[in-house]
Scaffold this motif. Structure first.
Motif, short mmCIF file in Angstrom:
data_model
loop_
_atom_site.label_atom_id
_atom_site.label_comp_id
_atom_site.label_asym_id
_atom_site.label_seq_id
_atom_site.Cartn_x
_atom_site.Cartn_y
_atom_site.Cartn_z
N UNK A 278 -6.99 78.96 30.62
CA UNK A 278 -7.67 78.32 29.49
C UNK A 278 -6.69 77.32 28.89
N UNK A 279 -7.00 76.04 29.03
CA UNK A 279 -6.09 75.00 28.56
C UNK A 279 -6.75 74.20 27.44
N UNK A 280 -5.91 73.66 26.57
CA UNK A 280 -6.39 72.87 25.45
C UNK A 280 -7.05 71.60 25.97
N UNK A 281 -8.27 71.27 25.51
CA UNK A 281 -8.90 70.03 25.97
C UNK A 281 -8.23 68.82 25.34
N UNK A 282 -8.52 67.65 25.91
CA UNK A 282 -8.01 66.39 25.36
C UNK A 282 -8.97 65.77 24.37
N UNK A 283 -10.28 66.01 24.57
CA UNK A 283 -11.30 65.41 23.70
C UNK A 283 -12.37 66.45 23.44
N UNK A 284 -12.82 66.58 22.18
CA UNK A 284 -14.00 67.36 21.82
C UNK A 284 -14.78 66.54 20.81
N UNK A 285 -16.00 66.14 21.16
CA UNK A 285 -16.81 65.33 20.25
C UNK A 285 -18.28 65.63 20.45
N UNK A 286 -19.04 65.56 19.37
CA UNK A 286 -20.48 65.79 19.42
C UNK A 286 -21.16 64.44 19.63
N UNK A 287 -22.02 64.39 20.64
CA UNK A 287 -22.64 63.12 21.04
C UNK A 287 -24.13 63.33 21.23
N UNK A 288 -24.88 62.23 21.13
CA UNK A 288 -26.32 62.24 21.43
C UNK A 288 -26.54 61.42 22.69
N UNK A 289 -27.15 62.01 23.70
CA UNK A 289 -27.28 61.37 25.00
C UNK A 289 -28.74 61.23 25.40
N UNK A 290 -29.03 60.19 26.15
CA UNK A 290 -30.38 59.96 26.67
C UNK A 290 -30.60 60.82 27.91
N UNK A 291 -31.83 60.91 28.34
CA UNK A 291 -32.16 61.64 29.56
C UNK A 291 -31.41 61.03 30.73
N UNK A 292 -30.89 61.86 31.61
CA UNK A 292 -30.19 61.46 32.84
C UNK A 292 -28.84 60.80 32.57
N UNK A 293 -28.35 60.86 31.32
CA UNK A 293 -27.09 60.20 31.02
C UNK A 293 -25.90 60.92 31.67
N UNK A 294 -25.98 62.23 31.81
CA UNK A 294 -24.89 62.98 32.44
C UNK A 294 -25.06 62.95 33.96
#
Length: 636
Positions: A278-294
């Motif tokens: 378990x390692x510390x992440x570099x980025x943690x942010x809450x985002x709003x994404x469109x369909x199929x964005x990931x």
């Protein structure tokens, strides 16, 4: 596995000349034979490809015999192995560089039967580099006559001359990848009880490199949906204000008395291996994404985006280097389903303060049976300094939110007549609701009967066989929480199934568990209208299902000034449901038939001392060690 050995002596081979009826009309690829060609969507560069051919005869119009298979390998792909043995191999067929494999007469395919053929093939490294695709073609062919085998010519092509009653073909394509990411969440049936204090889980992310060249600059991006709270490595709570779920108006707890996030949270590798970190992440942010964005198929909405650059910090597993060929790196983190969904921060707190932070849990209340899909993407540079090819892979894992859950298991995956499987039902509640008026309904399949602490479970109005009387069988009795307790009702049905009901179980408080167990007896015969129908035999399977309902009540808080309790979750709900199942199969009886190995010309054959083979003996034009008219042949 049972084996039947039969020894026979054939005094001589004779040639019989007779009349043969005209063959039936040629078969069509008409869909009467169900066929699928299964291959993985992708494999790592340097991996073999595991292929499964599946043929079924769901409705006929007739039984099928002498099932045969044909596989066409493209240029640069070779056959490795198959449990079915070595096929006939036709090189440069149907085109130069291609290879056709024919597996003849491996099975029969009666109506309602499904058979499979597994094989492994190997793409050439030179022909199929990273980013390329391998396309396989295959078919299944069956005869309608037990004496006829589907025909294939000298090139391996199917000859539709009437010996084949039905056939089907299919294609499958596999990509060659540089890296692969595998996401794992360990809960059975993908069900996760709601709660971020006692019901959290561990997610595992494993990045695997190809077997030939290094891949550098490895980055993992994880996207937790709004209904899943990122708890990272535990022992942290970044909540800075009183959450909307806490009506007391004081403190940073999710609800009064819950305690802070992260208490007792220690991620444990769900894959069972020792390598996850378990390692510390570099980025943690809450985002709003469109369909199929990931990735294709990812839903629109709010996500917690977590990024790990696995090479930039001294604590990273790949600090300052690329992944070597065949290397795997596994990271993990904790997460849970909170009372309310995450929403976008009005003012993001910055840094890594969005880890385990309830300040933005202002969305709708999460609820029972919600599905949440969690996505992960691994990216890197394949063969840095040589190919410098940007590469990536994606995986996802779904969890289903539960307030009341039941899981069924059995102590064995296979059965024999007369055995007594032990079934276990685990009933649990999540953190936010209690459950009362529980009703558990178990459907035991035909071919088995439950064994009680007292009495015979067979229909008392019908003749009793004794198979369902535990005084005669002697299996462990039913229990509830370890105490011998019979179900509240047991009903034998006309179709041979049993309906078993528990409706006097104790109420469950939040974060509670209750275990019910019972034994069954595998009967000699299936039942129909309370009499023996047909025997339980090899190759059969049982699926045992169970369902639960209960009335669930939310946890509440009472203001010291106002004696009326405040519900912290949705209001009282009748008949909150869940279901589960467990399956068993019986061993398939295999007949191992062999033929004696031909002796040298002039040497008599003695069946008592013969050598045996399952292979087809050579013909006289190929080898002097062959059978000729008048020779003695032995079968075993």
């Amino acid at each position: 596995m049972a084996a039947l050995v039969v020894t026979a002596l054939v005094a001589s081979l004779v040639t019989v000349v007779g009349l043969r009826q005209a063959p039936p009309a040629a078969a069509g690829n008409d869909g009467s034979l169900a066929f699928t060609l299964g291959a993985p969507d992708s494999v790592l560069y340097g991996d073999d490809i595991a292929v499964t051919l599946t043929a079924g005869n769901p409705t006929g119009p007739s039984d099928g015999y002498n099932l045969s298979w044909r596989v066409v390998l493209p240029v640069g792909v070779s056959f490795v192995s198959s449990p079915a043995g070595n096929p006939a191999v036709h090189t440069d067929s149907p085109a130069p560089g291609q290879t056709t494999l024919v597996f003849e007469n491996t099975d029969d395919l009666q109506i309602g039967v499904t058979r499979t053929l597994d094989l492994t093939v190997r793409p050439s490294l030179a022909t199929y580099p990273v980013g390329s695709t391998v396309q396989l073609e295959a078919g299944a062919y069956m005869s309608g006559d037990v004496r006829l085998i589907p025909d294939f010519d000298a090139t391996g092509a199917h000859v539709d001359n009437g010996d084949t009653v039905a056939f089907a073909t299919a294609l499958a394509t596999t990509r060659i990848e540089a890296i692969e990411i595998t996401k794992v969440e360990p809960n059975a049936e993908a069900e996760l009880l709601r709660g971020v204090h006692a019901e959290w889980t561990t997610y595992s992310l494993t990045v695997s490199n190809n077997h030939v060249n290094p891949t550098g600059s490895i980055v993992v991006d994880d996207y937790l949906p709004a209904g899943v709270e990122f708890l990272s490595c535990g022992s942290v709570d970044n909540t800075s204000a009183t959450p909307v779920t806490n009506p007391s108006g004081a403190g940073t707890e999710e609800y009064p008395g819950s305690g802070p996030l992260g208490n007792g949270v220690v991620p444990t590798d769900p894959t069972g291996g020792p390598t996850a970190v378990c390692v510390q992440p570099d980025v943690v942010s809450t985002v709003s994404l469109a369909a199929d964005a990931i990735a294709p198929g990812s839903a629109p909405g709010v996500y917690t985006h977590v990024r790990w650059d696995l090479t930039d910090d001294a604590g990273d597993p790949l600090f300052g280097r690329a992944m070597t060929p065949s290397e795997q790196v596994e990271i993990m983190y904790a997460a849970g389903i909170p009372l309310r969904e995450n929403a976008l921060f009005a003012t993001p707190p910055g840094g890594l303060a969005e880890i385990a932070n309830l300040d933005n849990n202002t969305g709708p209340l999460t609820r029972d049976e919600q599905q949440w899909e969690n996505w992960a993407v691994a990216s890197g540079i394949y063969h840095p300094g040589v190919a410098d090819l940007a590469t990536s892979d994606t995986d996802s894992e779904i969890v289903i939110a539960e307030d009341l859950s039941i899981h069924k298991t059995v102590d064995t995956g296979s059965f024999l007549q007369g055995t007594t499987p032990r079934w276990t039902l685990v009933i649990e509640t999540g953190e936010y609701r209690s459950a009362a008026s529980l009703v558990v309904t178990d459907t035991l399949p035909d071919g088995q009967c439950p064994l009680l602490a007292s009495g015979d479970s067979e229909n008392p109005s019908q003749p009793l066989t004794g198979e369902c009387d535990n005084a005669l069988v002697g299996a462990p009795a039913p229990t509830v929480a370890g105490v011998i307790t019979d179900p509240d009702s047991v009903t034998e049905n006309a179709d041979g199934t049993y309906t078993i009901v528990w409706n006097s179980l104790r109420d469950l408080v939040p974060d509670d568990e209750l275990v019910v167990a019972y034994s069954s007896h595998v009967r000699t015969d299936y039942q129909e209208n309370f009499v023996a129908d047909r025997p339980v035999v090899g190759g059969d399977s049982f699926v045992n299902t169970v369902a639960i309902t209960g009335d669930t009540t939310p946890i509440s808080w009472t203001d010291p000034v106002d004696p009326n309790p405040v519900d912290l979750d949705r209001a009282f709900e009748l008949d909150t449901p869940d279901a589960s199942a467990a399956s068993m199969t019986s061993a398939v009886i295999v007949i191992d038939k062999s033929i004696s190995v031909p002796t040298a010309p002039g040497v008599p054959l003695d069946c008592d001392t013969a050598s045996w083979t399952s292979a087809t003996p050579p013909t006289p034009d190929v080898s002097p060690w062959a059978y000729r008219p008048g020779d003695r042949v032995c079968y075993r």
